[in-house]
Write a protein that holds these residues in place. Sequence first.
Motif, PDB file in Angstrom:
ATOM      1  N   GLY A 105      17.850 -48.902 -15.077  1.00  0.00           N
ATOM      2  CA  GLY A 105      17.159 -49.905 -16.115  1.00  0.00           C
ATOM      3  C   GLY A 105      16.104 -49.274 -17.208  1.00  0.00           C
ATOM      4  N   PRO A 106      15.587 -48.877 -17.496  1.00  0.00           N
ATOM      5  CA  PRO A 106      15.347 -48.758 -18.412  1.00  0.00           C
ATOM      6  C   PRO A 106      14.351 -47.882 -18.532  1.00  0.00           C
ATOM      7  CG  PRO A 106      15.592 -51.235 -19.566  1.00  0.00           C
ATOM      8  CD  PRO A 106      16.077 -51.066 -18.067  1.00  0.00           C
ATOM      9  N   GLU A 107      13.517 -46.879 -18.660  1.00  0.00           N
ATOM     10  CA  GLU A 107      12.670 -45.568 -18.442  1.00  0.00           C
ATOM     11  C   GLU A 107      11.988 -44.677 -19.672  1.00  0.00           C
ATOM     12  OE1 GLU A 107      13.960 -44.001 -14.656  1.00  0.00           O
ATOM     13  OE2 GLU A 107      15.018 -42.271 -16.165  1.00  0.00           O
ATOM     14  N   GLN A 108      10.397 -44.427 -19.556  1.00  0.00           N
ATOM     15  CA  GLN A 108       9.601 -42.987 -20.179  1.00  0.00           C
ATOM     16  C   GLN A 108       9.484 -42.507 -19.317  1.00  0.00           C
ATOM     17  OE1 GLN A 108       7.929 -45.378 -22.895  1.00  0.00           O
ATOM     18  NE2 GLN A 108       7.504 -43.058 -24.682  1.00  0.00           N
ATOM     19  N   ASP A 109       9.600 -41.443 -19.804  1.00  0.00           N
ATOM     20  CA  ASP A 109       8.772 -40.591 -19.042  1.00  0.00           C
ATOM     21  C   ASP A 109       7.813 -39.281 -19.651  1.00  0.00           C
ATOM     22  OD1 ASP A 109      11.352 -38.890 -18.738  1.00  0.00           O
ATOM     23  OD2 ASP A 109      11.187 -39.171 -16.562  1.00  0.00           O
ATOM     24  N   ALA A 110       7.519 -37.817 -19.190  1.00  0.00           N
ATOM     25  CA  ALA A 110       7.089 -36.644 -19.703  1.00  0.00           C
ATOM     26  C   ALA A 110       8.673 -36.269 -20.393  1.00  0.00           C
ATOM     27  CB  ALA A 110       6.857 -35.669 -19.062  1.00  0.00           C
ATOM     28  N   GLY A 112      11.054 -38.140 -21.512  1.00  0.00           N
ATOM     29  CA  GLY A 112      11.742 -38.932 -22.543  1.00  0.00           C
ATOM     30  C   GLY A 112      12.385 -40.086 -22.219  1.00  0.00           C
ATOM     31  N   GLU A 113      12.550 -40.789 -23.464  1.00  0.00           N
ATOM     32  CA  GLU A 113      13.211 -43.166 -23.388  1.00  0.00           C
ATOM     33  C   GLU A 113      14.076 -42.703 -22.585  1.00  0.00           C
ATOM     34  OE1 GLU A 113      11.767 -46.937 -25.110  1.00  0.00           O
ATOM     35  OE2 GLU A 113      11.037 -45.015 -26.423  1.00  0.00           O
ATOM     36  N   ARG A 114      14.916 -43.876 -21.959  1.00  0.00           N
ATOM     37  CA  ARG A 114      15.845 -43.663 -21.504  1.00  0.00           C
ATOM     38  C   ARG A 114      16.495 -45.682 -21.733  1.00  0.00           C
ATOM     39  NH1 ARG A 114      14.372 -39.079 -19.559  1.00  0.00           N
ATOM     40  NH2 ARG A 114      13.246 -40.132 -17.711  1.00  0.00           N
ATOM     41  N   GLY A 115      17.341 -46.193 -22.427  1.00  0.00           N
ATOM     42  CA  GLY A 115      17.713 -47.076 -22.341  1.00  0.00           C
ATOM     43  C   GLY A 115      18.430 -47.794 -20.665  1.00  0.00           C
ATOM     44  N   LEU A 116      18.661 -48.975 -20.690  1.00  0.00           N
ATOM     45  CA  LEU A 116      19.543 -49.571 -19.103  1.00  0.00           C
ATOM     46  C   LEU A 116      21.188 -48.484 -19.558  1.00  0.00           C
ATOM     47  CD1 LEU A 116      19.680 -50.440 -16.799  1.00  0.00           C
ATOM     48  CD2 LEU A 116      20.693 -52.986 -18.706  1.00  0.00           C
ATOM     49  N   HIS A 117      21.395 -47.851 -18.331  1.00  0.00           N
ATOM     50  CA  HIS A 117      22.819 -46.857 -18.014  1.00  0.00           C
ATOM     51  C   HIS A 117      23.249 -46.020 -19.064  1.00  0.00           C
ATOM     52  CE1 HIS A 117      23.255 -49.205 -14.581  1.00  0.00           C
ATOM     53  NE2 HIS A 117      23.590 -50.409 -14.716  1.00  0.00           N
ATOM     54  N   GLY A 118      22.293 -45.548 -19.756  1.00  0.00           N
ATOM     55  CA  GLY A 118      22.847 -44.540 -20.782  1.00  0.00           C
ATOM     56  C   GLY A 118      23.746 -44.914 -21.965  1.00  0.00           C
ATOM     57  N   GLN A 119      24.373 -43.897 -23.045  1.00  0.00           N
ATOM     58  CA  GLN A 119      24.762 -44.859 -24.034  1.00  0.00           C
ATOM     59  C   GLN A 119      26.351 -44.402 -24.221  1.00  0.00           C
ATOM     60  OE1 GLN A 119      22.942 -41.721 -27.468  1.00  0.00           O
ATOM     61  NE2 GLN A 119      21.564 -40.638 -25.245  1.00  0.00           N
ATOM     62  N   ALA A 315      15.625 -39.973  -9.738  1.00  0.00           N
ATOM     63  CA  ALA A 315      16.353 -39.076  -8.932  1.00  0.00           C
ATOM     64  C   ALA A 315      15.542 -37.251  -9.664  1.00  0.00           C
ATOM     65  CB  ALA A 315      17.618 -38.979 -10.101  1.00  0.00           C
ATOM     66  N   ARG A 316      15.166 -37.251 -10.104  1.00  0.00           N
ATOM     67  CA  ARG A 316      14.087 -36.534 -10.051  1.00  0.00           C
ATOM     68  C   ARG A 316      12.984 -36.130  -9.076  1.00  0.00           C
ATOM     69  NH1 ARG A 316      13.478 -33.124 -15.156  1.00  0.00           N
ATOM     70  NH2 ARG A 316      14.742 -35.042 -16.535  1.00  0.00           N
ATOM     71  N   GLU A 317      12.514 -36.944  -9.274  1.00  0.00           N
ATOM     72  CA  GLU A 317      11.249 -36.957  -8.654  1.00  0.00           C
ATOM     73  C   GLU A 317      11.977 -36.803  -6.768  1.00  0.00           C
ATOM     74  OE1 GLU A 317       9.478 -40.618  -6.512  1.00  0.00           O
ATOM     75  OE2 GLU A 317       8.693 -40.879  -8.238  1.00  0.00           O
ATOM     76  N   GLN A 318      12.991 -37.758  -6.343  1.00  0.00           N
ATOM     77  CA  GLN A 318      13.827 -37.391  -5.451  1.00  0.00           C
ATOM     78  C   GLN A 318      14.496 -36.295  -4.779  1.00  0.00           C
ATOM     79  OE1 GLN A 318      16.281 -40.879  -4.701  1.00  0.00           O
ATOM     80  NE2 GLN A 318      14.536 -42.399  -4.123  1.00  0.00           N
ATOM     81  N   GLN A 319      14.756 -35.683  -5.763  1.00  0.00           N
ATOM     82  CA  GLN A 319      15.021 -34.244  -6.382  1.00  0.00           C
ATOM     83  C   GLN A 319      16.795 -33.810  -5.683  1.00  0.00           C
ATOM     84  OE1 GLN A 319      12.799 -31.614  -3.387  1.00  0.00           O
ATOM     85  NE2 GLN A 319      11.170 -31.341  -5.221  1.00  0.00           N
ATOM     86  N   THR A 320      17.190 -34.989  -6.534  1.00  0.00           N
ATOM     87  CA  THR A 320      18.456 -35.253  -6.357  1.00  0.00           C
ATOM     88  C   THR A 320      19.534 -35.326  -7.704  1.00  0.00           C
ATOM     89  OG1 THR A 320      18.547 -38.035  -6.627  1.00  0.00           O
ATOM     90  CG2 THR A 320      18.028 -36.820  -4.254  1.00  0.00           C
ATOM     91  N   LEU A 321      18.528 -35.085  -8.265  1.00  0.00           N
ATOM     92  CA  LEU A 321      19.069 -35.416  -9.986  1.00  0.00           C
ATOM     93  C   LEU A 321      20.189 -34.465 -10.366  1.00  0.00           C
ATOM     94  CD1 LEU A 321      19.625 -36.900 -12.759  1.00  0.00           C
ATOM     95  CD2 LEU A 321      17.287 -35.120 -13.593  1.00  0.00           C
TER      96      LEU A 321
END
Length: 361
Positions: A105-110, A112-119, A315-321
């Motif tokens: 889903g859409p998200e924003q963090d330190a 950047g901003e990302r829309g649903l499912h990418g580009q 995924a970054r938080e779970q360290q799986t990215l």
Amino acid sequence: MASQSWYTKISNPAQVGGIETSVLDNGAGRGTRIAWINTGTGLRYKLVLDRAMDIADAFYNQHSLAWLSHSGITSPQPFTERGLDWLRTFNGGLLTTCGLSHVGGPEQDAYGERGLHGQISNIPATIESISQPDPARGKLDMHITGRMMETRVFGPSLELTRTISSTLGQPVIRIHDEVVNRANTPAPHMVLYHFNFGWPLVDEGTKLLWQGPWQAREGGINGEIFREGYDFRTCPAPLDSHTGTGEAVAFIDATPDPNGQCCAGLYNPTLGIAVAMRFQKAELPWLTNWQHWGKGEYVTGIEPSTHPPIGQAKAREQQTLIFLEPGEKRTYTVELEVLFQPEQIDQLLNRLAQADTPPIA
């Protein structure tokens, strides 16, 4: 096509099958490049070359395999970095590719901003090669290869090289992808193959085939379907609760065979056909089952991926990215086969036969 006697009875290979490219000239998709691939077996499908070479329409004989949204094919749009804009041009189709750096889903963090499912599904391909079958020379394989760049100055810059191939006489689609980091800094990477199956393949009584422990996505009405004791592997009639945004989603830790191959699919006993999907656990360890049984929007997705669609931040938080180093590449292969012979279908059903596995703890 087991007999080769037909080789001497045709002048042009297109009489049997092959690849035909063209450009749409009407509606929201006007000017969009496409390619029809005909396997000569009743399986034929349409690639949208200007939309990451994703697959739109797909048919086996008279039966549609794919779900198509109200929009139909649209030209690629550059607005998919924010919010839910991705849905405005979501054609459905047999395959819509999600990623290459964000799935969810859409998200924003330190970062950047990302829309649903990418580009990636809104990026046109540079076609590098088309290889046609030539039965007179004993060549039955055909393929089309293209390259897409998801990039910006200062990165990330991920390049997807995709080859879609089939063989005359085989009702099979093969997708082979190679993702390379072309930037000089590490790049986050996620990919999901959003396969969307629709009527008449998907109908009341169609069986959803997959194997592995599962977990209902948090929130929404997922517990209505994905709960212990409910037959969520048999497609129901349209549901009032799935009107509008109603849907149910499960994340599946796909179970591989001894060779590391995972298998999933669908079986419609009324039509007597099944679709088998095969992929490698080492490449695509997760499977998502999306069920949206809305009236006039009746669809299920079976979606192998590097991650569940939880988003880059989670995924970054779970360290799986996944992070690709400069020049590093990953490859992915997914194969779809239409099965129509009873013994083939029985083998698929036996391969995926299981008692209900409990949810992931």
